[in-house]
Design a protein around this motif. Structure first.
Motif, PDB file in Angstrom:
ATOM      1  N   GLY A 231      -1.242 -17.542  -1.616  1.00 59.19           N
ATOM      2  CA  GLY A 231      -0.349 -17.432  -0.471  1.00 59.19           C
ATOM      3  C   GLY A 231       1.102 -17.230  -0.826  1.00 59.19           C
ATOM      4  O   GLY A 231       1.968 -17.302   0.036  1.00 59.19           O
ATOM      5  N   ARG A 232       1.403 -16.993  -2.082  1.00 56.86           N
ATOM      6  CA  ARG A 232       2.793 -16.761  -2.504  1.00 56.86           C
ATOM      7  C   ARG A 232       3.045 -15.259  -2.591  1.00 56.86           C
ATOM      8  O   ARG A 232       2.991 -14.661  -3.653  1.00 56.86           O
ATOM      9  CB  ARG A 232       3.038 -17.398  -3.860  1.00 56.86           C
ATOM     10  CG  ARG A 232       2.984 -18.902  -3.841  1.00 56.86           C
ATOM     11  CD  ARG A 232       3.191 -19.429  -5.214  1.00 56.86           C
ATOM     12  NE  ARG A 232       2.057 -18.984  -6.034  1.00 56.86           N
ATOM     13  CZ  ARG A 232       1.674 -19.537  -7.154  1.00 56.86           C
ATOM     14  NH1 ARG A 232       2.340 -20.537  -7.650  1.00 56.86           N
ATOM     15  NH2 ARG A 232       0.626 -19.089  -7.811  1.00 56.86           N
ATOM     16  N   HIS A 233       3.280 -14.646  -1.462  1.00 51.82           N
ATOM     17  CA  HIS A 233       3.505 -13.209  -1.443  1.00 51.82           C
ATOM     18  C   HIS A 233       4.469 -12.861  -0.315  1.00 51.82           C
ATOM     19  O   HIS A 233       4.652 -13.623   0.618  1.00 51.82           O
ATOM     20  CB  HIS A 233       2.189 -12.465  -1.244  1.00 51.82           C
ATOM     21  CG  HIS A 233       1.497 -12.857   0.033  1.00 51.82           C
ATOM     22  ND1 HIS A 233       0.732 -13.982   0.121  1.00 51.82           N
ATOM     23  CD2 HIS A 233       1.489 -12.291   1.260  1.00 51.82           C
ATOM     24  CE1 HIS A 233       0.267 -14.084   1.361  1.00 51.82           C
ATOM     25  NE2 HIS A 233       0.716 -13.076   2.071  1.00 51.82           N
ATOM     26  N   GLU A 234       5.073 -11.707  -0.455  1.00 47.03           N
ATOM     27  CA  GLU A 234       5.930 -11.165   0.585  1.00 47.03           C
ATOM     28  C   GLU A 234       5.377  -9.788   0.936  1.00 47.03           C
ATOM     29  O   GLU A 234       5.297  -8.905   0.086  1.00 47.03           O
ATOM     30  CB  GLU A 234       7.375 -11.055   0.099  1.00 47.03           C
ATOM     31  CG  GLU A 234       8.024 -12.404  -0.165  1.00 47.03           C
ATOM     32  CD  GLU A 234       9.468 -12.265  -0.610  1.00 47.03           C
ATOM     33  OE1 GLU A 234      10.140 -11.348  -0.112  1.00 47.03           O
ATOM     34  OE2 GLU A 234       9.894 -13.073  -1.439  1.00 47.03           O
ATOM     35  N   TRP A 235       4.982  -9.625   2.192  1.00 48.07           N
ATOM     36  CA  TRP A 235       4.335  -8.395   2.607  1.00 48.07           C
ATOM     37  C   TRP A 235       5.248  -7.184   2.463  1.00 48.07           C
ATOM     38  O   TRP A 235       4.763  -6.070   2.214  1.00 48.07           O
ATOM     39  CB  TRP A 235       3.818  -8.532   4.038  1.00 48.07           C
ATOM     40  CG  TRP A 235       2.644  -9.456   4.115  1.00 48.07           C
ATOM     41  CD1 TRP A 235       2.629 -10.712   4.641  1.00 48.07           C
ATOM     42  CD2 TRP A 235       1.337  -9.222   3.609  1.00 48.07           C
ATOM     43  NE1 TRP A 235       1.388 -11.270   4.499  1.00 48.07           N
ATOM     44  CE2 TRP A 235       0.563 -10.374   3.863  1.00 48.07           C
ATOM     45  CE3 TRP A 235       0.730  -8.159   2.953  1.00 48.07           C
ATOM     46  CZ2 TRP A 235      -0.758 -10.482   3.508  1.00 48.07           C
ATOM     47  CZ3 TRP A 235      -0.605  -8.270   2.596  1.00 48.07           C
ATOM     48  CH2 TRP A 235      -1.335  -9.408   2.869  1.00 48.07           C
ATOM     49  N   SER A 236       6.553  -7.377   2.597  1.00 46.40           N
ATOM     50  CA  SER A 236       7.463  -6.239   2.462  1.00 46.40           C
ATOM     51  C   SER A 236       7.440  -5.694   1.035  1.00 46.40           C
ATOM     52  O   SER A 236       7.475  -4.474   0.836  1.00 46.40           O
ATOM     53  CB  SER A 236       8.878  -6.643   2.857  1.00 46.40           C
ATOM     54  OG  SER A 236       9.353  -7.682   2.033  1.00 46.40           O
ATOM     55  N   LYS A 237       7.376  -6.588   0.052  1.00 41.58           N
ATOM     56  CA  LYS A 237       7.312  -6.135  -1.343  1.00 41.58           C
ATOM     57  C   LYS A 237       5.985  -5.447  -1.639  1.00 41.58           C
ATOM     58  O   LYS A 237       5.935  -4.457  -2.376  1.00 41.58           O
ATOM     59  CB  LYS A 237       7.524  -7.314  -2.290  1.00 41.58           C
ATOM     60  CG  LYS A 237       8.935  -7.847  -2.266  1.00 41.58           C
ATOM     61  CD  LYS A 237       9.118  -8.983  -3.222  1.00 41.58           C
ATOM     62  CE  LYS A 237      10.538  -9.527  -3.143  1.00 41.58           C
ATOM     63  NZ  LYS A 237      10.750 -10.668  -4.028  1.00 41.58           N
ATOM     64  N   ILE A 238       4.911  -5.953  -1.069  1.00 40.75           N
ATOM     65  CA  ILE A 238       3.602  -5.323  -1.257  1.00 40.75           C
ATOM     66  C   ILE A 238       3.598  -3.942  -0.623  1.00 40.75           C
ATOM     67  O   ILE A 238       3.080  -2.977  -1.201  1.00 40.75           O
ATOM     68  CB  ILE A 238       2.496  -6.219  -0.679  1.00 40.75           C
ATOM     69  CG1 ILE A 238       2.388  -7.516  -1.478  1.00 40.75           C
ATOM     70  CG2 ILE A 238       1.154  -5.492  -0.673  1.00 40.75           C
ATOM     71  CD1 ILE A 238       1.473  -8.544  -0.880  1.00 40.75           C
ATOM     72  N   ALA A 239       4.188  -3.814   0.557  1.00 37.69           N
ATOM     73  CA  ALA A 239       4.239  -2.519   1.238  1.00 37.69           C
ATOM     74  C   ALA A 239       5.052  -1.503   0.439  1.00 37.69           C
ATOM     75  O   ALA A 239       4.679  -0.323   0.365  1.00 37.69           O
ATOM     76  CB  ALA A 239       4.827  -2.687   2.630  1.00 37.69           C
ATOM     77  N   VAL A 240       6.142  -1.951  -0.174  1.00 36.23           N
ATOM     78  CA  VAL A 240       6.977  -1.041  -0.972  1.00 36.23           C
ATOM     79  C   VAL A 240       6.194  -0.512  -2.175  1.00 36.23           C
ATOM     80  O   VAL A 240       6.292   0.664  -2.528  1.00 36.23           O
ATOM     81  CB  VAL A 240       8.273  -1.752  -1.423  1.00 36.23           C
ATOM     82  CG1 VAL A 240       8.992  -0.981  -2.506  1.00 36.23           C
ATOM     83  CG2 VAL A 240       9.186  -1.966  -0.236  1.00 36.23           C
ATOM     84  N   VAL A 241       5.381  -1.364  -2.779  1.00 34.71           N
ATOM     85  CA  VAL A 241       4.591  -0.939  -3.939  1.00 34.71           C
ATOM     86  C   VAL A 241       3.463  -0.005  -3.514  1.00 34.71           C
ATOM     87  O   VAL A 241       3.150   0.970  -4.204  1.00 34.71           O
ATOM     88  CB  VAL A 241       4.046  -2.170  -4.693  1.00 34.71           C
ATOM     89  CG1 VAL A 241       3.043  -1.770  -5.742  1.00 34.71           C
ATOM     90  CG2 VAL A 241       5.186  -2.946  -5.332  1.00 34.71           C
ATOM     91  N   LEU A 242       2.846  -0.267  -2.374  1.00 32.38           N
ATOM     92  CA  LEU A 242       1.695   0.521  -1.935  1.00 32.38           C
ATOM     93  C   LEU A 242       2.077   1.821  -1.227  1.00 32.38           C
ATOM     94  O   LEU A 242       1.230   2.705  -1.069  1.00 32.38           O
ATOM     95  CB  LEU A 242       0.804  -0.325  -1.024  1.00 32.38           C
ATOM     96  CG  LEU A 242       0.100  -1.493  -1.692  1.00 32.38           C
ATOM     97  CD1 LEU A 242      -0.749  -2.240  -0.684  1.00 32.38           C
ATOM     98  CD2 LEU A 242      -0.746  -1.032  -2.866  1.00 32.38           C
ATOM     99  N   LEU A 243       3.325   1.956  -0.795  1.00 30.26           N
ATOM    100  CA  LEU A 243       3.752   3.140  -0.053  1.00 30.26           C
ATOM    101  C   LEU A 243       3.490   4.454  -0.801  1.00 30.26           C
ATOM    102  O   LEU A 243       2.917   5.378  -0.210  1.00 30.26           O
ATOM    103  CB  LEU A 243       5.232   3.023   0.332  1.00 30.26           C
ATOM    104  CG  LEU A 243       5.799   4.182   1.128  1.00 30.26           C
ATOM    105  CD1 LEU A 243       5.134   4.276   2.497  1.00 30.26           C
ATOM    106  CD2 LEU A 243       7.300   4.033   1.271  1.00 30.26           C
ATOM    107  N   PRO A 244       3.862   4.612  -2.075  1.00 29.62           N
ATOM    108  CA  PRO A 244       3.586   5.886  -2.754  1.00 29.62           C
ATOM    109  C   PRO A 244       2.096   6.196  -2.852  1.00 29.62           C
ATOM    110  O   PRO A 244       1.690   7.349  -2.737  1.00 29.62           O
ATOM    111  CB  PRO A 244       4.184   5.706  -4.148  1.00 29.62           C
ATOM    112  CG  PRO A 244       5.098   4.561  -4.053  1.00 29.62           C
ATOM    113  CD  PRO A 244       4.634   3.709  -2.939  1.00 29.62           C
ATOM    114  N   PHE A 245       1.262   5.161  -3.041  1.00 23.46           N
ATOM    115  CA  PHE A 245      -0.177   5.392  -3.114  1.00 23.46           C
ATOM    116  C   PHE A 245      -0.722   5.856  -1.764  1.00 23.46           C
ATOM    117  O   PHE A 245      -1.593   6.735  -1.706  1.00 23.46           O
ATOM    118  CB  PHE A 245      -0.902   4.125  -3.579  1.00 23.46           C
ATOM    119  CG  PHE A 245      -0.554   3.728  -4.982  1.00 23.46           C
ATOM    120  CD1 PHE A 245      -1.068   4.411  -6.064  1.00 23.46           C
ATOM    121  CD2 PHE A 245       0.309   2.671  -5.215  1.00 23.46           C
ATOM    122  CE1 PHE A 245      -0.743   4.060  -7.358  1.00 23.46           C
ATOM    123  CE2 PHE A 245       0.644   2.307  -6.500  1.00 23.46           C
ATOM    124  CZ  PHE A 245       0.121   3.003  -7.583  1.00 23.46           C
ATOM    125  N   ALA A 246      -0.213   5.280  -0.677  1.00 22.90           N
ATOM    126  CA  ALA A 246      -0.644   5.685   0.657  1.00 22.90           C
ATOM    127  C   ALA A 246      -0.213   7.123   0.954  1.00 22.90           C
ATOM    128  O   ALA A 246      -0.991   7.915   1.498  1.00 22.90           O
ATOM    129  CB  ALA A 246      -0.080   4.727   1.698  1.00 22.90           C
TER     130      ALA A 246
END
Length: 92
Positions: A36-51
């Protein structure tokens, strides 16, 4: 001929260590997600180029066009965010 064998061995070790490093990073990232130690905004930034790449690959059906399109789209996103942060800074 011996130099070629050493180069192959060094390249193989490099790829093995890189793969181990990627697996360790993914493992710790998964552990943090589960804990549960995560920030969705940081995950979204990393996944954006793959998407973006996945979407463009489904449209173009070619790796090079999808890669170049992803590069152009990410440059556009970067310019947009620079503009928005400058705009926010000027109205603060």
């Amino acid at each position: 001929m011996e130099n070629l064998d050493l180069v192959g061995l060094a390249l193989g070790l490099f790829l093995l260590l890189t793969a181990i490093g990627i697996l360790v990073v993914l493992g710790f990232g998964l552990k943090n997600l589960i804990a549960g130690r995560h920030e969705w905004s940081k995950i979204a930034v990393v996944l954006l180029p793959f998407a973006i790449f996945g979407g463009l690959y489904t449209v173009f059906q070619e790796l090079t066009q999808a890669g170049v399109g992803t590069l152009i789209a990410m440059i556009g996103v970067m310019v947009l965010f620079i503009f928005l942060s400058g705009l926010r800074g000027s109205f603060k």
